[in-house]
Design a protein around this motif. Structure first.
Motif, short mmCIF file in Angstrom:
data_model
loop_
_atom_site.label_atom_id
_atom_site.label_comp_id
_atom_site.label_asym_id
_atom_site.label_seq_id
_atom_site.Cartn_x
_atom_site.Cartn_y
_atom_site.Cartn_z
N GLY A 122 0.79 -1.23 0.00
CA GLY A 122 0.00 0.00 0.00
C GLY A 122 0.82 1.27 0.00
O GLY A 122 1.72 1.47 -0.82
N PHE A 123 0.51 2.15 0.97
CA PHE A 123 1.09 3.49 1.04
C PHE A 123 2.61 3.44 1.10
O PHE A 123 3.30 4.18 0.38
N GLU A 124 3.15 2.58 1.96
CA GLU A 124 4.60 2.51 2.14
C GLU A 124 5.30 2.10 0.85
O GLU A 124 6.34 2.65 0.48
N LYS A 125 4.73 1.13 0.14
CA LYS A 125 5.33 0.66 -1.11
C LYS A 125 5.30 1.75 -2.17
O LYS A 125 6.27 1.94 -2.90
N ASN A 126 4.20 2.49 -2.27
CA ASN A 126 4.12 3.58 -3.23
C ASN A 126 5.17 4.65 -2.95
O ASN A 126 5.78 5.21 -3.85
N LEU A 127 5.37 4.94 -1.67
CA LEU A 127 6.23 6.05 -1.29
C LEU A 127 7.71 5.71 -1.42
O LEU A 127 8.50 6.49 -1.95
N VAL A 128 8.12 4.52 -0.93
CA VAL A 128 9.54 4.18 -0.86
C VAL A 128 9.96 3.23 -1.97
O VAL A 128 11.11 3.23 -2.40
N GLY A 129 9.03 2.41 -2.46
CA GLY A 129 9.37 1.50 -3.55
C GLY A 129 10.19 0.32 -3.08
O GLY A 129 10.16 -0.08 -1.92
N ASN A 130 10.98 -0.24 -4.01
CA ASN A 130 11.77 -1.44 -3.72
C ASN A 130 13.25 -1.10 -3.74
O ASN A 130 14.04 -1.71 -4.43
N GLY A 131 13.62 -0.09 -2.95
CA GLY A 131 15.01 0.34 -2.88
C GLY A 131 15.84 -0.59 -2.01
O GLY A 131 15.42 -1.69 -1.65
N LEU A 132 17.02 -0.11 -1.62
CA LEU A 132 17.98 -0.92 -0.87
C LEU A 132 17.38 -1.49 0.41
O LEU A 132 17.66 -2.62 0.79
N GLY A 133 16.54 -0.71 1.08
CA GLY A 133 15.97 -1.15 2.35
C GLY A 133 15.01 -2.32 2.23
O GLY A 133 14.74 -3.00 3.22
N GLU A 165 16.31 -7.82 -1.88
CA GLU A 165 16.83 -9.11 -1.41
C GLU A 165 17.80 -9.68 -2.43
O GLU A 165 17.77 -9.32 -3.61
N GLY A 166 18.68 -10.58 -1.98
CA GLY A 166 19.53 -11.36 -2.87
C GLY A 166 20.43 -10.55 -3.78
O GLY A 166 21.06 -9.57 -3.37
N GLU A 167 20.49 -10.97 -5.05
CA GLU A 167 21.37 -10.32 -6.03
C GLU A 167 20.99 -8.87 -6.25
O GLU A 167 21.84 -8.00 -6.46
N HIS A 168 19.69 -8.61 -6.23
CA HIS A 168 19.21 -7.24 -6.41
C HIS A 168 19.76 -6.35 -5.30
O HIS A 168 20.24 -5.23 -5.54
N TRP A 169 19.73 -6.84 -4.06
CA TRP A 169 20.27 -6.11 -2.92
C TRP A 169 21.78 -5.86 -3.10
O TRP A 169 22.28 -4.77 -2.83
N SER A 170 22.51 -6.89 -3.55
CA SER A 170 23.96 -6.78 -3.72
C SER A 170 24.33 -5.69 -4.71
O SER A 170 25.26 -4.91 -4.49
N LYS A 171 23.60 -5.62 -5.83
CA LYS A 171 23.87 -4.58 -6.84
C LYS A 171 23.66 -3.18 -6.27
O LYS A 171 24.50 -2.30 -6.44
N LEU A 172 22.53 -3.00 -5.59
CA LEU A 172 22.22 -1.68 -5.04
C LEU A 172 23.18 -1.30 -3.92
O LEU A 172 23.58 -0.15 -3.78
N ARG A 173 23.57 -2.28 -3.09
CA ARG A 173 24.49 -2.03 -1.98
C ARG A 173 25.85 -1.60 -2.52
O ARG A 173 26.50 -0.70 -1.96
N LYS A 174 26.31 -2.21 -3.60
CA LYS A 174 27.60 -1.87 -4.19
C LYS A 174 27.62 -0.41 -4.66
O LYS A 174 28.58 0.33 -4.44
N ILE A 175 26.52 0.02 -5.30
CA ILE A 175 26.42 1.41 -5.77
C ILE A 175 26.44 2.38 -4.60
O ILE A 175 27.13 3.39 -4.60
N ALA A 176 25.66 2.05 -3.56
CA ALA A 176 25.59 2.92 -2.38
C ALA A 176 26.95 3.03 -1.69
O ALA A 176 27.35 4.10 -1.24
#
Length: 336
Positions: A128-139, A142-153
């Motif tokens: 709902g509201f939280e997903k619309n606002l923050v999306g699927n960012g680093l926080g 999960e998994g490989e997706h998390w690793s890619k974003l963590r490396k950039i950060a």
């Protein structure tokens, strides 16, 4: 025909009643008994609301009590935890509606969960509201997706990158202090001031979309999300055009690194436009709100403990005098 329809209707009603019985009573009470056999107890599950009514009542009662300046704020802001830890121990089960929540205050268990080396503790799906606002960012990734974003950060926020941001931070702070001079002798709402400061800092270090953000209370989340996305996409397009024309060659800041990852020739390392937008939203909300809250709380404590305020002021004057702080000197500020 009528009898067949009536029969189907009765079967449907029966299925609905069975589902309500299972979700609202059978499954929660069964789970509560299973946990109790393992030594994990907690407040009793209540139909429909779980423990939410108890929590709300305890919070209302705590808020209604007279307050004084104290560091012992936990019983005020989380009275149910304070009460249930004493009653059930440092690990207990509570209920948010029909959703069981395992509450852990045992430091060693918390450490194991936060380390999460084997990735067995999954992120909670935002809805709902939280997903619309923050999306699927680093926080939330999960998994490989998390690793890619963590490396950039990591690249964007390591020590040297942060040093390069200090002049922008100083410029924002000087702008705020200049504004404060016009309020000399008057009361200042520091929380709001630090909200302006942190927004200004983030906009200077080129995290996009800052001027667009409004209070979540002002707009419905879906409209807000659409506006945020459009705003970020517009700034991303302008940034790419500048880079392609040679007018801007800096790709080392956070947005630049996200753009590089979006254009990466290696498909496994590439991030989507949605990923890029979600990361910008995550770092705005996570960074801006937490930092302005921390600054506001720090100033409150310094006002409350004037001896520490004097020590901090003395240290700054000894190191910098009337000079603008520099990165090397900031590292020497032990008291601060």
């Amino acid at each position: 025909m009528l009898s067949s329809f009536l029969c189907l209707f009765l079967i449907l009603i029966a299925l609905i009643l069975i589902k309500i019985f299972l979700t609202q009573w059978w499954t929660p009470t069964r789970l509560q008994k299973l946990m109790a056999r393992q030594g994990i107890k907690g407040p009793c599950y209540r139909l429909v609301h779980g423990n939410t009514k108890e929590i709300l009542n305890m919070k209302n009662e705590a808020i209604s009590r007279p307050k004084s300046l104290t560091h012992d704020l936990f019983p005020l802001v989380q009275p149910h935890y304070q009460s249930w830890v004493k009653k059930y121990g440092k690990v207990f089960l509570q209920w948010h509606g029909t959703e069981p929540q395992l509450v852990i205050f045992e430091p060693e268990f918390c450490k194991e969960i936060l380390n999460n080396k084997d990735r067995v503790y999954m992120q909670k799906d935002r809805q709902g509201f939280e997903k619309n606002l923050v999306g699927n960012g680093l926080g939330a990734a999960e998994g490989e997706h998390w690793s890619k974003l963590r490396k950039i950060a990591n690249l964007a926020f390591h020590g040297e990158s942060l040093k390069n941001m200090i002049p922008d931070m100083i410029a924002s702070a000087e702008k705020m202090l200049q504004r404060w001079k016009n309020h000399e002798g008057k009361e200042i709402e520091v929380y709001q001031e630090f909200r302006l400061l942190t927004s200004d800092v983030i906009s200077r270090v080129r995290l996009p979309g800052i001027s667009f953000f409004k209070s979540p209370d002002e707009l419905e989340s879906q409209k807000l999300e659409k506006g945020i996305r459009n705003c970020i996409n517009e700034i991303v397009n302008k940034r790419e055009q500048k880079a392609m024309s040679g007018k801007e060659d800096s790709w080392s800041d956070f947005l630049g690194l996200l753009l590089k990852a979006h254009r990466d020739s290696n498909k496994n390392q590439r991030i989507s436009v949605d990923d890029l937008v979600d990361e910008c939203k995550t770092f705005y909300f996570a960074g801006q709100e937490t930092t302005n809250t921390l600054l506001g709380w720090t100033v409150f404590l310094l006002a409350h403990h004037t001896d520490w305020q004097e020590e901090a002021r003395k240290e700054v004057l000894q190191l910098f005098g009337k000079e603008t702080p520099n990165p090397d000197g900031i590292a020497e500020l032990k008291t601060v």
